[in-house]
Enzyme design. Sequence first.
Site, short mmCIF file in Angstrom:
data_model
loop_
_atom_site.label_atom_id
_atom_site.label_comp_id
_atom_site.label_asym_id
_atom_site.label_seq_id
_atom_site.Cartn_x
_atom_site.Cartn_y
_atom_site.Cartn_z
N HIS A 158 58.27 44.78 0.20
CA HIS A 158 58.36 43.35 -0.12
C HIS A 158 56.96 42.74 -0.04
O HIS A 158 55.97 43.46 0.23
CB HIS A 158 59.35 42.65 0.82
N HIS A 204 54.62 43.79 2.72
CA HIS A 204 53.90 45.07 2.54
C HIS A 204 52.74 44.91 1.57
O HIS A 204 51.67 45.48 1.77
CB HIS A 204 54.86 46.14 1.98
#
Length: 279
Positions: A34, A37
Amino acid sequence: MKIISSPEEMQKQARLLIQSGEDISFVPTMGYLHAGHVSLMKIAREYADTVVVSIFVNPSQFGPNEDLAAYPRDFERDEKLCREAGVDFLFYPNSENMYLDDHSLWLSEEALSTVLCGASRHGHFRGVCTIVAKLLNIVQPDFMVLGEKDAQQLRVLRRMVRDLNFHVEIIAAPTVREADGVAMSSRNKYLTPAERKEAVCLFQSLEKAKALFAGGERGAEKIKAAVRTVIKATSGKVDYIEIVDDETLQPVQTLEKPALLALAVKFSGARLIDNTVLR
Ligand code: PAF
């Protein structure tokens, strides 16, 4: 972007990069990536010429009654996100080549791992330390970027790197939040729509604690009670609310030094964690 699934091949590529004078930045993940990250990948890029991301849902950090089988996975989407983020190597091993049948060596950190999530998730940090040590040996990075959302993991891994003299600098990256303040996590997917709305209580309770602290409150019990009141107004069940010394992770009564306020809250589908440092 090169996708590599063999540990030997990844290690070979890392050696070649090092020999040609390139720095390596590394972002270890369990996938289902997501925006949080992606922010780690961007930070990784600021530190080195080559960015390596690993995706591996590490079985040894899940307890017997935890969500290993159900942990969300979507490699195609993850691969696309990594490409878009300019990742150079995506290391995507499988359990068979990371843990041989007769794997028998484990790493345990024995102080910081015993409290907070370590107290409710037995063996979790043993699994995390073991896999991250393996990943560091394979990827051989100069920098490893970890999210502050996993505050205890960050501190345990810093200790592992210090105590075992790993040649890597750990970079801590700020927690990325949704518009309403909920910390981004792959596990948010498990929340029902109603729980997703309620999940903002973790962030709100941290904000409440910060306001109390800014207003001069130094009693840990008073701050924890205020946090508990916010959580109790929802269907979430408190796993723990702790205020601990930011370095030793031991509980504090009076906040005189930087202290970590950490909490874990269980909803029907997901256990969420969040934290802030009160300083
Ligand atoms: O934070 C995670 O996603 C995992 O604990 C890590 C560091 C990738 C080890 O499996």
